[in-house]
Design a protein around this motif. Structure first.
Motif, mmCIF file in Angstrom:
data_model
loop_
_atom_site.group_PDB
_atom_site.id
_atom_site.type_symbol
_atom_site.label_atom_id
_atom_site.label_comp_id
_atom_site.label_asym_id
_atom_site.label_seq_id
_atom_site.Cartn_x
_atom_site.Cartn_y
_atom_site.Cartn_z
ATOM 1 N N ASN A 1 0.846 -1.189 0.000
ATOM 2 C CA ASN A 1 0.000 0.000 0.000
ATOM 3 C C ASN A 1 0.887 1.246 0.000
ATOM 4 O OD1 ASN A 1 0.907 -0.086 2.666
ATOM 5 N ND2 ASN A 1 -1.104 0.320 3.558
ATOM 6 N N SER A 2 0.294 2.421 -0.124
ATOM 7 C CA SER A 2 1.068 3.658 -0.286
ATOM 8 C C SER A 2 1.980 3.974 0.894
ATOM 9 C CB SER A 2 0.141 4.842 -0.549
ATOM 10 O OG SER A 2 -0.768 5.005 0.527
ATOM 11 N N SER A 3 1.610 3.558 2.095
ATOM 12 C CA SER A 3 2.455 3.837 3.269
ATOM 13 C C SER A 3 3.490 2.734 3.524
ATOM 14 C CB SER A 3 1.582 4.005 4.516
ATOM 15 O OG SER A 3 0.963 2.770 4.844
ATOM 16 N N GLY A 4 3.346 1.589 2.836
ATOM 17 C CA GLY A 4 4.266 0.470 3.034
ATOM 18 C C GLY A 4 3.970 -0.354 4.269
ATOM 19 N N SER A 5 2.860 -0.057 4.941
ATOM 20 C CA SER A 5 2.534 -0.786 6.174
ATOM 21 C C SER A 5 1.883 -2.149 5.911
ATOM 22 C CB SER A 5 1.616 0.065 7.059
ATOM 23 O OG SER A 5 0.416 0.371 6.374
ATOM 24 N N TRP A 6 1.390 -2.361 4.698
ATOM 25 C CA TRP A 6 0.803 -3.645 4.306
ATOM 26 C C TRP A 6 1.447 -4.102 3.013
ATOM 27 C CZ3 TRP A 6 -2.794 -6.593 6.935
ATOM 28 C CH2 TRP A 6 -3.306 -6.015 8.101
ATOM 29 N N THR A 7 1.732 -5.405 2.918
ATOM 30 C CA THR A 7 2.380 -5.990 1.752
ATOM 31 C C THR A 7 1.449 -7.003 1.101
ATOM 32 O OG1 THR A 7 4.538 -5.734 2.807
ATOM 33 C CG2 THR A 7 4.408 -7.274 0.965
ATOM 34 N N LYS A 8 1.297 -6.883 -0.218
ATOM 35 C CA LYS A 8 0.538 -7.880 -0.972
ATOM 36 C C LYS A 8 1.508 -9.002 -1.307
ATOM 37 C CE LYS A 8 -2.770 -8.274 -4.730
ATOM 38 N NZ LYS A 8 -3.442 -7.537 -5.825
ATOM 39 N N VAL A 9 1.131 -10.229 -0.989
ATOM 40 C CA VAL A 9 2.037 -11.370 -1.129
ATOM 41 C C VAL A 9 1.379 -12.515 -1.895
ATOM 42 C CG1 VAL A 9 3.259 -10.833 1.029
ATOM 43 C CG2 VAL A 9 1.323 -12.419 1.069
ATOM 44 N N ARG A 10 2.230 -13.408 -2.428
ATOM 45 C CA ARG A 10 1.805 -14.669 -3.035
ATOM 46 C C ARG A 10 2.529 -15.771 -2.299
ATOM 47 N NH1 ARG A 10 3.389 -13.761 -7.719
ATOM 48 N NH2 ARG A 10 1.427 -13.106 -8.621
ATOM 49 N N LEU A 11 1.795 -16.759 -1.804
ATOM 50 C CA LEU A 11 2.421 -17.846 -1.063
ATOM 51 C C LEU A 11 3.311 -18.686 -1.968
ATOM 52 C CD1 LEU A 11 -0.004 -17.004 0.808
ATOM 53 C CD2 LEU A 11 0.008 -19.365 1.581
ATOM 54 N N LEU A 12 4.533 -18.968 -1.514
ATOM 55 C CA LEU A 12 5.476 -19.812 -2.254
ATOM 56 C C LEU A 12 5.357 -21.277 -1.861
ATOM 57 C CD1 LEU A 12 8.620 -17.495 -2.166
ATOM 58 C CD2 LEU A 12 7.059 -17.908 -4.070
ATOM 59 N N GLN A 13 4.549 -21.554 -0.875
ATOM 60 C CA GLN A 13 4.314 -22.920 -0.397
ATOM 61 C C GLN A 13 2.937 -22.941 0.249
ATOM 62 O OE1 GLN A 13 7.537 -22.659 2.479
ATOM 63 N NE2 GLN A 13 6.089 -22.808 4.144
ATOM 64 N N LYS A 14 2.407 -24.121 0.474
ATOM 65 C CA LYS A 14 1.171 -24.235 1.247
ATOM 66 C C LYS A 14 1.480 -23.763 2.658
ATOM 67 C CE LYS A 14 -2.279 -27.561 2.783
ATOM 68 N NZ LYS A 14 -2.698 -28.962 2.753
ATOM 69 N N SER A 15 0.612 -22.931 3.224
ATOM 70 C CA SER A 15 0.889 -22.420 4.570
ATOM 71 C C SER A 15 0.675 -23.505 5.618
ATOM 72 C CB SER A 15 0.014 -21.207 4.895
ATOM 73 O OG SER A 15 -1.278 -21.600 5.303
#
Length: 123
Positions: A80-94
């Protein structure tokens, strides 16, 4: 003047004929098949520093879709614009069952950068 097209081409060498339908013939509807593919992409690998919720958007006001376990790895997709939240894609099953390649938002405070990486994703 319009002429109807009715063309026949004989291919003697192959012993076959290719027949083009007349203009008045109806065209067949093509069928569509969905095929799963795997793409290989460069990524920036992060891991969760503790158990953390994965959300549909960048705040606690969005629905949690699951959790990452400590040290589950993700790829950075955006922030997001403030960098406080990151959009991610899982590289493995959690650890908690989210499938590999799930995309969601995680509080940046709970992620640590590991390294550049190369991974596969289903497209």
């Amino acid at each position: 003047m319009r002429k109807a097209i009715n063309l026949t081409i004989a291919i003697a060498a192959l012993g076959a004929a290719l027949i083009m339908p007349s203009a008045s013939a109806s065209a067949a509807t093509p069928s569509r098949t969905t095929v799963a593919h795997t793409a290989y992409v460069d990524c920036d690998e992060y891991w969760a520093t503790t158990v953390v919720k994965v959300r549909t958007g960048p705040s606690t006001g969005y629905t949690a879709i699951g959790q990452l376990g400590k040290h589950n790895t993700v790829d950075w997709v955006g922030e997001n614009s403030s960098g406080s939240w990151t959009k991610v894609r899982l590289l493995q099953k959690s650890t908690y069952g989210l499938p590999k390649s799930t995309v969601g938002w995680v509080s940046s405070a709970y992620l640590a950068y590991i390294s550049p990486c190369y991974t596969s994703i289903d497209v």
